[in-house]
Design a protein around this motif. Structure first.
Motif, PDB file in Angstrom:
ATOM      1  N   LEU A  49       0.737  -1.192   0.071  1.00  0.00           N
ATOM      2  CA  LEU A  49       0.006   0.170  -0.147  1.00  0.00           C
ATOM      3  C   LEU A  49       0.706   1.422  -0.104  1.00  0.00           C
ATOM      4  O   LEU A  49       0.331   2.354  -0.342  1.00  0.00           O
ATOM      5  CB  LEU A  49      -0.910  -0.007   1.186  1.00  0.00           C
ATOM      6  N   VAL A  50       2.154   1.118   0.530  1.00  0.00           N
ATOM      7  CA  VAL A  50       2.952   2.368   0.481  1.00  0.00           C
ATOM      8  C   VAL A  50       3.377   2.807  -0.697  1.00  0.00           C
ATOM      9  O   VAL A  50       3.654   2.079  -1.645  1.00  0.00           O
ATOM     10  CB  VAL A  50       4.190   2.100   1.317  1.00  0.00           C
ATOM     11  N   GLY A  51       3.074   4.135  -1.150  1.00  0.00           N
ATOM     12  CA  GLY A  51       3.448   4.736  -2.378  1.00  0.00           C
ATOM     13  C   GLY A  51       2.053   4.700  -3.556  1.00  0.00           C
ATOM     14  O   GLY A  51       2.017   5.232  -4.375  1.00  0.00           O
ATOM     15  N   LEU A  52       0.928   4.013  -2.874  1.00  0.00           N
ATOM     16  CA  LEU A  52      -0.249   3.630  -3.583  1.00  0.00           C
ATOM     17  C   LEU A  52      -0.987   5.053  -3.840  1.00  0.00           C
ATOM     18  O   LEU A  52      -1.759   5.483  -2.707  1.00  0.00           O
ATOM     19  CB  LEU A  52      -0.936   2.532  -3.186  1.00  0.00           C
ATOM     20  N   GLY A  53      -1.169   5.517  -4.936  1.00  0.00           N
ATOM     21  CA  GLY A  53      -1.875   6.928  -5.054  1.00  0.00           C
ATOM     22  C   GLY A  53      -1.199   8.198  -5.478  1.00  0.00           C
ATOM     23  O   GLY A  53      -0.158   8.004  -5.663  1.00  0.00           O
ATOM     24  N   GLU A  54      -1.918   9.135  -5.686  1.00  0.00           N
ATOM     25  CA  GLU A  54      -1.208  10.367  -6.124  1.00  0.00           C
ATOM     26  C   GLU A  54      -1.225  11.252  -5.021  1.00  0.00           C
ATOM     27  O   GLU A  54      -1.749  11.237  -3.906  1.00  0.00           O
ATOM     28  CB  GLU A  54      -1.818  10.905  -7.397  1.00  0.00           C
ATOM     29  N   GLY A  55      -0.541  12.514  -5.234  1.00  0.00           N
ATOM     30  CA  GLY A  55      -0.571  13.624  -4.113  1.00  0.00           C
ATOM     31  C   GLY A  55       0.845  13.753  -3.164  1.00  0.00           C
ATOM     32  O   GLY A  55       1.419  12.548  -3.350  1.00  0.00           O
ATOM     33  N   LEU A  56       0.726  14.617  -2.369  1.00  0.00           N
ATOM     34  CA  LEU A  56       1.967  14.769  -1.332  1.00  0.00           C
ATOM     35  C   LEU A  56       1.918  13.519  -0.576  1.00  0.00           C
ATOM     36  O   LEU A  56       2.812  13.180  -0.098  1.00  0.00           O
ATOM     37  CB  LEU A  56       1.809  16.126  -0.727  1.00  0.00           C
ATOM     38  N   THR A  57       0.821  13.179   0.124  1.00  0.00           N
ATOM     39  CA  THR A  57       0.790  11.939   0.722  1.00  0.00           C
ATOM     40  C   THR A  57      -0.419  10.998   0.040  1.00  0.00           C
ATOM     41  O   THR A  57      -1.466  11.100   0.140  1.00  0.00           O
ATOM     42  CB  THR A  57      -0.027  12.254   2.127  1.00  0.00           C
ATOM     43  N   PRO A  58       0.095   9.998  -0.809  1.00  0.00           N
ATOM     44  CA  PRO A  58      -0.634   9.055  -1.450  1.00  0.00           C
ATOM     45  C   PRO A  58      -1.546   8.571  -0.558  1.00  0.00           C
ATOM     46  O   PRO A  58      -1.434   8.307   0.869  1.00  0.00           O
ATOM     47  CB  PRO A  58       0.703   8.069  -1.926  1.00  0.00           C
ATOM     48  N   SER A  59      -3.064   8.018  -0.836  1.00  0.00           N
ATOM     49  CA  SER A  59      -3.841   7.282  -0.098  1.00  0.00           C
ATOM     50  C   SER A  59      -3.375   6.080   0.693  1.00  0.00           C
ATOM     51  O   SER A  59      -3.590   5.958   1.958  1.00  0.00           O
ATOM     52  CB  SER A  59      -5.155   6.893  -0.842  1.00  0.00           C
ATOM     53  N   GLY A  60      -2.820   5.300   0.081  1.00  0.00           N
ATOM     54  CA  GLY A  60      -1.964   4.225   0.504  1.00  0.00           C
ATOM     55  C   GLY A  60      -1.408   4.470   1.678  1.00  0.00           C
ATOM     56  O   GLY A  60      -1.495   3.850   3.006  1.00  0.00           O
ATOM     57  N   ASP A  61      -0.470   5.479   1.727  1.00  0.00           N
ATOM     58  CA  ASP A  61       0.407   5.738   2.889  1.00  0.00           C
ATOM     59  C   ASP A  61      -0.637   6.328   3.983  1.00  0.00           C
ATOM     60  O   ASP A  61      -0.139   5.877   5.133  1.00  0.00           O
ATOM     61  CB  ASP A  61       1.457   6.950   2.689  1.00  0.00           C
ATOM     62  N   ASP A  62      -1.585   7.096   3.563  1.00  0.00           N
ATOM     63  CA  ASP A  62      -2.374   7.534   4.924  1.00  0.00           C
ATOM     64  C   ASP A  62      -3.083   6.432   5.617  1.00  0.00           C
ATOM     65  O   ASP A  62      -3.240   6.455   6.643  1.00  0.00           O
ATOM     66  CB  ASP A  62      -3.323   8.724   4.125  1.00  0.00           C
ATOM     67  N   PHE A  63      -3.696   5.637   4.735  1.00  0.00           N
ATOM     68  CA  PHE A  63      -4.483   4.514   5.155  1.00  0.00           C
ATOM     69  C   PHE A  63      -3.478   3.727   6.186  1.00  0.00           C
ATOM     70  O   PHE A  63      -3.766   3.255   7.388  1.00  0.00           O
ATOM     71  CB  PHE A  63      -5.034   3.545   4.046  1.00  0.00           C
ATOM     72  N   VAL A  64      -2.502   3.271   5.812  1.00  0.00           N
ATOM     73  CA  VAL A  64      -1.445   2.562   6.567  1.00  0.00           C
ATOM     74  C   VAL A  64      -1.291   3.190   7.610  1.00  0.00           C
ATOM     75  O   VAL A  64      -1.133   2.805   8.852  1.00  0.00           O
ATOM     76  CB  VAL A  64      -0.242   2.275   5.864  1.00  0.00           C
ATOM     77  N   GLY A  65      -0.923   4.637   7.864  1.00  0.00           N
ATOM     78  CA  GLY A  65      -0.534   5.308   8.724  1.00  0.00           C
ATOM     79  C   GLY A  65      -1.527   5.407   9.719  1.00  0.00           C
ATOM     80  O   GLY A  65      -1.155   5.181  10.936  1.00  0.00           O
ATOM     81  N   GLY A  66      -2.697   5.556   9.366  1.00  0.00           N
ATOM     82  CA  GLY A  66      -3.943   5.666  10.323  1.00  0.00           C
ATOM     83  C   GLY A  66      -4.024   4.338  11.196  1.00  0.00           C
ATOM     84  O   GLY A  66      -4.068   4.147  12.464  1.00  0.00           O
ATOM     85  N   MET A  67      -3.661   3.018  10.412  1.00  0.00           N
ATOM     86  CA  MET A  67      -3.897   1.787  10.955  1.00  0.00           C
ATOM     87  C   MET A  67      -2.717   1.692  11.998  1.00  0.00           C
ATOM     88  O   MET A  67      -2.971   1.130  13.072  1.00  0.00           O
ATOM     89  CB  MET A  67      -3.657   0.627   9.992  1.00  0.00           C
ATOM     90  N   LEU A  68      -1.451   2.086  11.635  1.00  0.00           N
ATOM     91  CA  LEU A  68      -0.159   1.771  12.493  1.00  0.00           C
ATOM     92  C   LEU A  68      -0.228   2.714  13.765  1.00  0.00           C
ATOM     93  O   LEU A  68       0.123   2.497  14.757  1.00  0.00           O
ATOM     94  CB  LEU A  68       0.959   2.000  11.790  1.00  0.00           C
ATOM     95  N   LEU A 113      -6.940   8.387   6.699  1.00  0.00           N
ATOM     96  CA  LEU A 113      -6.628   8.199   7.913  1.00  0.00           C
ATOM     97  C   LEU A 113      -7.667   7.753   8.714  1.00  0.00           C
ATOM     98  O   LEU A 113      -7.537   6.848   9.472  1.00  0.00           O
ATOM     99  CB  LEU A 113      -6.120   9.564   8.578  1.00  0.00           C
ATOM    100  N   LEU A 114      -8.792   8.212   8.663  1.00  0.00           N
ATOM    101  CA  LEU A 114      -9.946   7.662   9.677  1.00  0.00           C
ATOM    102  C   LEU A 114     -10.437   6.350   9.333  1.00  0.00           C
ATOM    103  O   LEU A 114     -10.511   5.537  10.124  1.00  0.00           O
ATOM    104  CB  LEU A 114     -11.212   8.614   9.389  1.00  0.00           C
ATOM    105  N   ALA A 115     -10.143   5.967   8.065  1.00  0.00           N
ATOM    106  CA  ALA A 115     -10.648   4.503   7.804  1.00  0.00           C
ATOM    107  C   ALA A 115      -9.586   3.659   8.123  1.00  0.00           C
ATOM    108  O   ALA A 115      -9.593   2.641   8.860  1.00  0.00           O
ATOM    109  CB  ALA A 115     -10.396   4.299   6.037  1.00  0.00           C
ATOM    110  N   GLY A 116      -8.233   3.797   8.176  1.00  0.00           N
ATOM    111  CA  GLY A 116      -7.137   3.123   8.722  1.00  0.00           C
ATOM    112  C   GLY A 116      -7.291   3.006  10.330  1.00  0.00           C
ATOM    113  O   GLY A 116      -7.232   1.784  10.569  1.00  0.00           O
ATOM    114  N   ILE A 117      -7.635   4.048  11.032  1.00  0.00           N
ATOM    115  CA  ILE A 117      -7.644   4.110  12.436  1.00  0.00           C
ATOM    116  C   ILE A 117      -9.138   3.042  12.663  1.00  0.00           C
ATOM    117  O   ILE A 117      -8.937   2.242  13.587  1.00  0.00           O
ATOM    118  CB  ILE A 117      -7.993   5.465  13.107  1.00  0.00           C
TER     119      ILE A 117
END
Length: 335
Positions: free
Chosen positions: A192-211, A297-301
């Motif tokens: 998931l890391v790096g998946l998506g576009e933008g400054l913070t890809p969606s995959g990074d944010d989802f993983v970040g919220g979970m961790l 982020l919310l989804a990951g948490i």
């Protein structure tokens, strides 16, 4: 701006604890990037901090400035003298001598409340979350009630492509949360890391919220046999090669249980057993971060907490209708 010197002088109203630690007297660095809402600085020691406006959520790495943000050129040098930052010589200065120091309070465990109780709160409080609006990004995975006529959509096809591509890995992470298998969680996160576009890809944010949720729950409930900073180092070493330095830094902070103020307030309200309306209000602050970042982020948490609480496994935590709509949008949404 000082009309006599030509220097743009600004004051910080709030400074994060990490930013204060990085901006020691005589330290220096350069402007890494200038984007809407933030000026990213990288110290010569490799630490990342940023300047942001008062409307942006606070973070340990941030300096909140009153007034508009300066617009220095990327690559401009900065130096620190006392509690004063000078960028590009003396063209821009930022002072924080009177700024309030911000650092998040660690979530507290409510007496007598179990992980299962928290999962129950997420499930029973679902109707109140209809007011959050239409989910974006990985938020489409949550089976939240939608406003009349609403459904999980996003006008950006790239965002939904990231969601569809990441579904198998997101499912693996969630199921590994239920199994309390940290190694499997981190292995799945690689996809998931790096998946998506933008400054913070969606995959990074989802993983970040979970961790972020996992580390804080470990501190309070110890659901994993082992979960220490050293356990995340191999994952972070791989992640550094898969995403940009800004997103990687935020991801790394999440593995240390550090995040933005809205994330901390949401998780704290949830773990404290606050009334559903209070938790919903803190969730609304999270989803307002960026375009899809807050929803990711919310989804990951949410997914991490729900699956670790054994209150729901991923197939029921993921909205079947939401996934179907996401898949349909991925096929037809850009037509």
């Amino acid at each position: 701006m000082d009309p006599l010197s030509g220097t743009q002088c600004q004051s910080a109203t709030c400074i994060g604890a990490t930013a204060q630690r990085v901006l020691v007297d005589s330290s220096s660095g350069r402007v890494l990037a200038v984007v809407r809402g933030a000026v990213y600085l990288r110290s010569d020691s490799g630490e990342l901090i940023w300047l942001n406006s008062e409307s942006a959520p606070m973070h340990g790495r941030g300096l909140c400035l009153s007034g508009g943000l300066p617009r220095p050129a990327a690559g401009s040098a900065y130096v620190v003298a006392g509690d004063r930052l000078a960028i590009d010589g003396e063209t821009i200065t930022v002072e924080w001598g009177r700024a309030v120091l911000w650092s998040p309070e660690a979530p507290r465990r409510q007496a007598g409340q179990s992980l299962e109780d928290i999962g129950h709160l997420l499930q029973t409080g679902r109707p109140a979350y209809a007011g959050l609006g239409e989910p974006r990004g990985f938020g489409a995975l949550l089976s939240l009630p939608q406003p009349v006529g609403g459904h999980p959509t996003d006008k950006d096809p790239a965002t939904f492509q990231a969601l569809l591509t990441g579904l198998p890995a997101a499912r693996r992470m969630a199921e590994a949360c239920t199994a309390r298998d940290l190694g499997e969680i981190l292995d799945a996160a690689d996809d998931l890391v790096g998946l998506g576009e933008g400054l913070t890809p969606s995959g990074d944010d989802f993983v970040g919220g979970m961790l972020f949720a996992i580390v804080n729950l470990q501190a309070l409930y110890a659901p994993f046999p082992a979960c220490s900073p050293s356990d995340f180092r191999p994952f972070l070493g791989r992640a550094r090669q898969s995403t940009n330095i800004i997103s990687f830094t935020l991801l790394s902070d999440h593995t240390a249980g550090q995040a933005s103020e809205p994330e901390h307030r949401f998780l704290s309200a949830l773990l404290a057993g606050c009334p559903t309306e209070v938790v919903r209000h803190t969730a609304s602050d999270v989803v307002r971060i960026g375009h899809t970042t807050g929803w990711d982020l919310l989804a990951g948490i949410w997914v991490a907490v729900a699956n670790m609480a054994h209150g729901a496994r991923f197939p029921s935590e993921v909205s079947a209708s939401g996934v179907a709509l996401a898949e349909d949008h991925g096929r037809h949404g850009s037509q």
